[in-house]
Design an enzyme around this catalytic site. Sequence first.
Site, PDB file in Angstrom:
ATOM      1  N   ASP A 126      -8.244 -11.024   1.179  1.00 49.53           N
ATOM      2  CA  ASP A 126      -8.023 -11.555   2.520  1.00 49.53           C
ATOM      3  C   ASP A 126      -8.784 -12.862   2.717  1.00 49.53           C
ATOM      4  OD1 ASP A 126      -6.606  -9.173   2.980  1.00 49.53           O
ATOM      5  OD2 ASP A 126      -8.412  -8.168   3.714  1.00 49.53           O
ATOM      6  N   ARG A 165       0.860  -1.179   0.000  1.00 46.64           N
ATOM      7  CA  ARG A 165       0.000   0.000   0.000  1.00 46.64           C
ATOM      8  C   ARG A 165       0.899   1.233   0.000  1.00 46.64           C
ATOM      9  NH1 ARG A 165      -2.608  -3.367  -1.467  1.00 46.64           N
ATOM     10  NH2 ARG A 165      -4.607  -4.182  -0.714  1.00 46.64           N
TER      11      ARG A 165
END
Length: 324
Positions: free
Chosen positions: A273, A182
Site C-alpha cells: 500500500d 484476497r
Amino acid sequence: MAYELPTSRRRQVGNPALKSIASVGECMIELSAGDSGWRLGYAGDTFNTLWVLRALMPQGAATDFVSAFGTDPFSAGQIAFMADNGIGISHSPRLEAWHPGLYAITLDGAERSFTYWRSEAAARRLADDPAALEKSLASRQLVYFSGITLAILDDAARETLLRALAVARGQGALVAFDPNFRPRLWADKARAQAAIGAALAHVDIALPTFPDEQALYGDGSPEETARRLSDAGIGEVVVKNGSQAALVKAAGRSVEVPAVTLADPLDTTGAGDSFNGSYLAARLLGIEPVAAAGRAHRVAAATVGVYGALAPAPLLREAFASAA
C-alpha cells in the site's frame, strides 16, 4: 520515451493547481503486536495508500477517504483520527447499527498473518447512496480503489461504484487500481475475475502484485501480468513482486526497477500500500513512471521498519526525498 496519459487526464499529472484525491474502500480497526503488547490503530488497504498520499502531497491538497461509517464511538474515533491527520470523509454516509470492521495482526518475525471480524462493517454500504458517492468522487485529480473495495460490495453496489468511477473519469479524474486479490473475500475465482475485469475498463494506472495475479489468473511471470493488463487497455502498469524488482510497463516499453530491502524488517504490513501511495504521489508530482517506482520502493522499505500499517509521515517524506 516519455509516457503520456490519455489527453483527457494528462493535465492531472504534475499540475500543482489540481489537488484533490479520493480513495474508496474500507478502514478497519487494527490491533497490531508491538514490543509493549497490542496497540489499537486504524488501517485498510485503500486507507493505507491514502495515508501515504496525504504525507507526500502538498499540504493544501484535499484528501478524502470515501466509505461509509457507523454512528458508534469507534466510528467517531476513526473519523476524528482521519481529521487530525488531514483526511476528510467527503459525503460518506453515517449509518445506524453499523460499525467498523476489526482485524488483528500476528507476527512470525517480520511476516504477518491476519484475523478478521468484518461481516457488519459499515464500509459494505459505501455505495448505498449513489448520489452521495458520485458527489464524493466529483472534481478529483485522482481516484483510487482496490479489489478489496470490490470484494466487500454486493453485485448491485459494485455496479453503482463503477458508474460513479465512470462519471469521475469522464470529468477528467485519473483512476488508479490495485486488484489486491484476497481469496477469502470472494465466493470463487470466477466471480473475482468477473468483478475485476469489469473494473479494469475504468482504470488508467494498475498496481497489481504478482503473487496475487498468479493465484487468480495463473500468470507465469510479472511480464505476463503486465501484458494481460496492457491488452485490457491500461496504459500504465506497475507489477509489484515483494522483495524482487517491480516491472513498470508504460509507453510500449517494460523496465524492471530493483527493490530496496531493509536489513532488519519489523513488520511487512502495508508495504504494498505504501508503494502504491508513493508511486501515485510521484506521478501526480510529474515524476516519470520508472523514477516513481524507485521512490516507491524506498518508501515501502521504510514502512517495513515500523510496526503496523501506517508509518509516521516524517519517515515517509524522508524516504521519498532520499530517492530524488
